[in-house]
Design a protein around this motif. Structure first.
Motif, PDB file in Angstrom:
ATOM      1  N   VAL A 261     -23.941 -48.693  20.287  1.00 47.03           N
ATOM      2  CA  VAL A 261     -23.060 -49.816  19.973  1.00 47.03           C
ATOM      3  C   VAL A 261     -23.893 -51.094  20.022  1.00 47.03           C
ATOM      4  CG1 VAL A 261     -20.958 -51.047  20.598  1.00 47.03           C
ATOM      5  CG2 VAL A 261     -21.128 -48.583  21.000  1.00 47.03           C
ATOM      6  N   LEU A 262     -23.866 -51.873  18.949  1.00 46.44           N
ATOM      7  CA  LEU A 262     -24.711 -53.045  18.822  1.00 46.44           C
ATOM      8  C   LEU A 262     -23.884 -54.327  18.907  1.00 46.44           C
ATOM      9  CD1 LEU A 262     -27.029 -51.747  15.972  1.00 46.44           C
ATOM     10  CD2 LEU A 262     -27.435 -51.724  18.437  1.00 46.44           C
ATOM     11  N   PRO A 263     -24.492 -55.454  19.238  1.00 48.20           N
ATOM     12  CA  PRO A 263     -23.747 -56.701  19.438  1.00 48.20           C
ATOM     13  C   PRO A 263     -23.069 -57.210  18.169  1.00 48.20           C
ATOM     14  CG  PRO A 263     -25.920 -56.833  20.460  1.00 48.20           C
ATOM     15  CD  PRO A 263     -25.911 -55.588  19.616  1.00 48.20           C
ATOM     16  N   ARG A 264     -22.029 -57.988  18.374  1.00 50.62           N
ATOM     17  CA  ARG A 264     -21.288 -58.591  17.262  1.00 50.62           C
ATOM     18  C   ARG A 264     -22.241 -59.357  16.344  1.00 50.62           C
ATOM     19  NH1 ARG A 264     -17.975 -61.687  20.049  1.00 50.62           N
ATOM     20  NH2 ARG A 264     -16.414 -60.035  20.198  1.00 50.62           N
ATOM     21  N   GLY A 265     -22.058 -59.159  15.035  1.00 52.71           N
ATOM     22  CA  GLY A 265     -22.882 -59.853  14.050  1.00 52.71           C
ATOM     23  C   GLY A 265     -24.097 -59.079  13.592  1.00 52.71           C
ATOM     24  N   THR A 266     -24.441 -57.995  14.285  1.00 55.28           N
ATOM     25  CA  THR A 266     -25.586 -57.171  13.876  1.00 55.28           C
ATOM     26  C   THR A 266     -25.309 -56.515  12.526  1.00 55.28           C
ATOM     27  OG1 THR A 266     -26.263 -56.699  16.142  1.00 55.28           O
ATOM     28  CG2 THR A 266     -26.972 -55.147  14.458  1.00 55.28           C
ATOM     29  N   ARG A 267     -26.316 -56.482  11.686  1.00 57.99           N
ATOM     30  CA  ARG A 267     -26.228 -55.833  10.375  1.00 57.99           C
ATOM     31  C   ARG A 267     -27.209 -54.666  10.352  1.00 57.99           C
ATOM     32  NH1 ARG A 267     -23.871 -59.689   6.695  1.00 57.99           N
ATOM     33  NH2 ARG A 267     -24.591 -58.400   4.964  1.00 57.99           N
ATOM     34  N   THR A 268     -26.700 -53.459  10.111  1.00 55.60           N
ATOM     35  CA  THR A 268     -27.565 -52.279  10.072  1.00 55.60           C
ATOM     36  C   THR A 268     -27.283 -51.491   8.784  1.00 55.60           C
ATOM     37  OG1 THR A 268     -25.935 -51.038  11.378  1.00 55.60           O
ATOM     38  CG2 THR A 268     -27.759 -52.052  12.565  1.00 55.60           C
ATOM     39  N   PRO A 269     -28.319 -50.985   8.125  1.00 57.06           N
ATOM     40  CA  PRO A 269     -28.110 -50.236   6.879  1.00 57.06           C
ATOM     41  C   PRO A 269     -27.423 -48.899   7.138  1.00 57.06           C
ATOM     42  CG  PRO A 269     -30.409 -50.128   7.547  1.00 57.06           C
ATOM     43  CD  PRO A 269     -29.744 -51.103   8.479  1.00 57.06           C
ATOM     44  N   VAL A 270     -26.637 -48.466   6.180  1.00 57.16           N
ATOM     45  CA  VAL A 270     -25.969 -47.168   6.234  1.00 57.16           C
ATOM     46  C   VAL A 270     -26.604 -46.284   5.179  1.00 57.16           C
ATOM     47  CG1 VAL A 270     -23.784 -45.939   5.981  1.00 57.16           C
ATOM     48  CG2 VAL A 270     -23.818 -48.214   7.021  1.00 57.16           C
ATOM     49  N   ASP A 271     -27.224 -45.199   5.609  1.00 58.71           N
ATOM     50  CA  ASP A 271     -27.973 -44.331   4.712  1.00 58.71           C
ATOM     51  C   ASP A 271     -27.317 -42.955   4.705  1.00 58.71           C
ATOM     52  OD1 ASP A 271     -29.833 -43.231   3.071  1.00 58.71           O
ATOM     53  OD2 ASP A 271     -31.392 -43.042   4.603  1.00 58.71           O
ATOM     54  N   GLY A 272     -26.616 -42.639   3.632  1.00 54.54           N
ATOM     55  CA  GLY A 272     -25.940 -41.355   3.533  1.00 54.54           C
ATOM     56  C   GLY A 272     -24.997 -41.348   2.350  1.00 54.54           C
ATOM     57  N   ASP A 273     -24.357 -40.227   2.132  1.00 54.02           N
ATOM     58  CA  ASP A 273     -23.443 -40.086   0.999  1.00 54.02           C
ATOM     59  C   ASP A 273     -21.984 -40.272   1.397  1.00 54.02           C
ATOM     60  OD1 ASP A 273     -25.551 -39.409  -0.786  1.00 54.02           O
ATOM     61  OD2 ASP A 273     -25.554 -37.377   0.028  1.00 54.02           O
ATOM     62  N   LEU A 274     -21.661 -39.926   2.645  1.00 57.36           N
ATOM     63  CA  LEU A 274     -20.264 -39.947   3.080  1.00 57.36           C
ATOM     64  C   LEU A 274     -20.165 -40.616   4.445  1.00 57.36           C
ATOM     65  CD1 LEU A 274     -17.312 -38.803   2.582  1.00 57.36           C
ATOM     66  CD2 LEU A 274     -17.997 -36.933   4.087  1.00 57.36           C
ATOM     67  N   LEU A 275     -19.248 -41.549   4.541  1.00 55.94           N
ATOM     68  CA  LEU A 275     -18.954 -42.221   5.807  1.00 55.94           C
ATOM     69  C   LEU A 275     -17.617 -41.683   6.308  1.00 55.94           C
ATOM     70  CD1 LEU A 275     -20.268 -44.535   7.473  1.00 55.94           C
ATOM     71  CD2 LEU A 275     -18.815 -46.118   6.226  1.00 55.94           C
ATOM     72  N   ARG A 276     -17.589 -41.217   7.558  1.00 57.66           N
ATOM     73  CA  ARG A 276     -16.349 -40.669   8.108  1.00 57.66           C
ATOM     74  C   ARG A 276     -16.009 -41.412   9.396  1.00 57.66           C
ATOM     75  NH1 ARG A 276     -15.753 -34.345   8.376  1.00 57.66           N
ATOM     76  NH2 ARG A 276     -15.492 -34.790   6.161  1.00 57.66           N
ATOM     77  N   PHE A 277     -14.878 -42.120   9.391  1.00 61.62           N
ATOM     78  CA  PHE A 277     -14.395 -42.808  10.585  1.00 61.62           C
ATOM     79  C   PHE A 277     -13.533 -41.858  11.411  1.00 61.62           C
ATOM     80  CE2 PHE A 277     -14.279 -46.128   7.131  1.00 61.62           C
ATOM     81  CZ  PHE A 277     -15.478 -46.717   7.489  1.00 61.62           C
ATOM     82  N   PHE A 278     -13.523 -42.062  12.727  1.00 66.83           N
ATOM     83  CA  PHE A 278     -12.615 -41.281  13.563  1.00 66.83           C
ATOM     84  C   PHE A 278     -12.129 -42.133  14.727  1.00 66.83           C
ATOM     85  CE2 PHE A 278     -16.788 -40.582  15.438  1.00 66.83           C
ATOM     86  CZ  PHE A 278     -16.573 -40.629  16.810  1.00 66.83           C
TER      87      PHE A 278
END
Length: 719
Positions: free
Chosen positions: A473-490
């Motif tokens: 878990v990263l601090p508010r405002g952090t921007r990190t790339p998402v590398d993949g084909d499918l994003l799954r929230f839970f």
């Protein structure tokens, strides 16, 4: 009292270090191999030293240690519970929303059970089968193929630490020395460790609420208080010792104190005021709480502490104590901005927190220069956290914000229009240059610095309140790339006493942050995204998912949220969490696969709508996660995604457009003082001790190396 097992688990989860086990030696190589396999199935890996340690233990100790490690990391990633979606074949087999409701109505009619009808309208949520899983966890798993491995699956290394006493001491000193306020679970851990190390006085305790926790432990042990220099410090001790809120965000019901405790608290107050009666002004902010504390301390019984009695006289209104801020306000009202700055110079931190207002109130460049000159004369006395906060703030002041967003320590936002006058670029440049020069002066000069580039975009953790407990878990405002084909929230929750319905939803926003579509229990499919089905009761726990095929989504911004539709709040349920997974290609697998989890955070805010994170798609189709950690107030009941659209859009726009001070800013300054700087890459060979900065400590750093990782990023904020 915290058990040793619980303490070991919490230490592993916070530090990803395993305390060494004692006992007889032996050959437990098979157990060590089984540990590594079990860890890999959850997205972790044992370091070489950990494998060797487990291998050297007798089998009983090796099995006990290994079991504890696996339990700890599985809970860290959210794999300690069974995640069973409403639709067993999710993401396949999810019907159209209208089709689903018609099917449920036909089923109810066939069973003879009547749904609730009010004013001629059917309450669909009262349908007899609705909101409860109709299959077992094993039946759900049978519908899914095995997860195929991917090189993009997360692998987090678990290291070997010292023995339990050493790990307790190391973590205690690290938390005590944090230059930024601790996240709530870390503060609770520190309270546990402080009771175990009550006789150990850290060299530095920069954060006042951390001091309050330590001093409450010392008060209980009959030891003198340490590092107390304001009356509010004493108030914090009394709150913590009463089981209340040391952060002073919530009021505390004070307990009765023993006579010896009353004497210690009265003596501490007396010592503070005896050194500087001007500190009586601090009483005004918490006058009501000081009055209630006085009822428990019986000040009249302690004539030897006359200055402490003055504290309660001010609280009762029997004595007037003008505050420094009040004198500055008089100067500002008279248009004497430079004079107001000189008044505030006696409290350097307050001066710097007021710097924006002073600069925009200045009559021109000459008066602004006088304000900056006064600030420069006391900059060395201001905490590094305040300097970094002001540096970040001023970096956003040459243009108007989308809106002004204030987020309190509980994650609750307050939003208003930005009507401030913009600061002149040359004024901002002068101020930020002064701040950077002071920060550079305070930063250490490392001999050999190794930096993992993945840590560079992380926002500096200026407060633990801008994050949450969990995995990566990263601090508010952090921007990190998402590398993949499918994003799954839970999201997962387990109710405590009453039926509780949480709803996972997603707002799909266009480039103007207006609602383009949404996915929720009222709309199962939208823009390629799929909802796993609505669960409305969680006595044994419930999980909801939303799939987001990244190449199919046309929305510019995606904002997942967890709404409390009915029942217990986030702080009332037994447990609740949010996270996301990333799947690559046709990996298949069950709805929840721990090694695909990229982030899992606890949901423990006081609002009724949680906004943990958002996702942004650029014009090349690349996605970036932007961390929010915000809890909207919402309504007492029936929160839905449609009712929060406007606020969600404003929060997303404000945080995504703000420029946060990042680790990269500090690393650039460190690089100017370091003997050498090396960019980390897997397989890099190092021939001697280094200082490593990254999200996680890699396996194989040379002996004697220091690692500044996710659990210690606050070390980059100078004292």
């Amino acid at each position: 009292m915290t058990s040793e097992t619980t303490l070991r688990t919490r230490l592993i989860q916070r530090t990803l270090r395993v305390a060494r086990a004692g006992g007889p030696g032996g050959d437990s190589s098979p157990v060590a191999r089984q540990l590594d396999i079990a860890l890999m199935s959850a997205g972790f890996k044992a370091s070489r030293e950990l494998v060797e340690h487990v291998s050297s233990l007798a089998k009983e100790q090796a099995v006990s240690l290994s079991t504890g490690v696996v339990v700890a990391v599985r809970a860290l990633v959210g794999d300690q519970v069974a995640h069973n979606p409403y639709f067993r074949r999710f993401p396949r087999g999810v019907p159209d929303t209208v089709e689903f409701w018609l099917r449920e109505l036909r089923s109810a009619a066939g069973s003879g059970e009547q749904p609730e009808v009010r004013f001629g309208v059917i309450n669909l949520l009262s349908l007899p089968r609705y909101g409860r899983v109709q299959h077992t966890y094993e039946e759900m798993l049978a519908e899914h193929d095995e997860l195929l491995p991917s090189i993009k699956d997360r692998v987090t290394v678990v290291h070997l630490g010292g023995d339990l006493d050493e790990e307790i001491t190391t973590t205690f000193l690290a938390l005590a020395g944090s230059t930024t306020p601790l996240e709530s679970s870390d503060l609770q851990l520190f309270a546990t460790l402080a009771a175990l190390r009550v006789d150990l006085v850290p060299e530095s305790i920069p954060v006042r609420e951390t001091r309050g926790v330590l001093n409450a432990a010392r008060l209980a042990a009959g030891l003198p208080l340490v590092a107390v220099d304001t009356v509010v410090d004493v108030l914090r001790v009394a709150c913590q010792a009463s089981g209340g809120d040391v952060t002073l965000l919530e009021p505390t019901r004070f307990r009765g104190f023993r006579r010896a405790e009353r004497r210690v608290l009265m003596g501490a107050l007396d010592q503070v005021i005896a050194g500087n009666e001007g500190k009586l002004g601090d009483v005004n902010r918490y006058a009501g709480r000081f009055k209630r504390l006085g009822e428990r301390l019986h000040p009249h019984e302690y004539p030897a502490f006359p200055h402490a009695q003055d504290v309660f006289a001010v609280a009762r209104g029997e004595r007037v104590a003008r505050t420094m801020a009040g004198r500055a306000e008089v100067a500002l009202a008279a248009g004497e901005v430079a004079q107001a700055a000189r008044v505030l110079a006696a409290a350097p931190g307050l001066l710097f927190r007021s710097l924006d207002r002073l600069l925009r109130s200045a009559s021109g460049p000459e008066e602004a220069g006088k304000v900056l000159a006064t600030a420069g004369s006391v900059v060395a006395s201001v905490s590094g956290r305040v300097l970094c906060s002001v540096r970040e703030h001023l970096g956003n002041r040459t243009q108007h914000d989308f809106a002004r967003l204030f987020v309190n320590r509980s994650g609750r936002p307050w939003i208003t229009a930005d009507t401030r006058r913009r600061l002149a670029p040359e004024v901002v440049y002068s101020a930020t240059t002064m701040l950077d020069e002071e920060l550079l002066r305070r930063l250490p000069a490392y001999d050999r610095l190794v930096v993992d580039p993945e840590v560079l975009p992380v926002a500096l953790p200026l407060s633990g309140k801008a994050t949450a407990d969990g995995l990566d878990v990263l601090p508010r405002g952090t921007r990190t790339p998402v590398d993949g084909d499918l994003l799954r929230f839970f999201t997962y929750w387990r109710q405590s006493k009453q039926r509780t319905d949480y709803d996972l939803s997603v707002s799909l926003l266009d480039e103007n942050f207006d609602l383009q579509d949404q996915v929720s229990w009222t709309n199962y499919h939208a823009d390629g995204a799929v909802y796993s089905g609505d669960l409305t009761d969680a006595p044994d726990g419930a999980t909801e998912f939303i799939d987001l095929p990244l190449r199919a989504v046309s929305a510019r911004y995606v904002v997942p949220q967890v709404d409390i539709y009915s029942g217990e709040g986030f702080t009332e349920v037994v447990e609740s969490m949010f996270g996301w997974m990333v799947r690559d290609g046709e990996q298949q697998g069950a709805p929840f696969e721990p090694r695909t989890v990229r982030m899992r955070s606890e949901l423990r805010g006081t609002g009724r709508v949680a906004l943990p994170v958002m996702f942004e798609r650029d014009y090349e189709g690349k996605w970036t996660a932007i961390w929010l950690h915000v809890y909207l107030s919402g309504s007492p009941k029936f929160n839905q995604v449609a009712a929060t659209t406007s606020t969600v859009g404003t929060v997303a726009a404000t945080i995504s457009r703000r420029h946060y001070l990042t680790v990269e800013h500090v690393v650039d300054m460190l690089a100017g003082k370091a003997g050498s700087v090396t960019t980390w890459a897997p397989g890099l060979r190092l021939d001697g001790p280094v200082t490593f900065i990254g999200l996680h400590r890699p396996d194989g750093l040379p002996e004697g190396s220091t690692a500044i990782t996710l659990d210690r990023l606050s070390d980059l904020v100078p004292n």
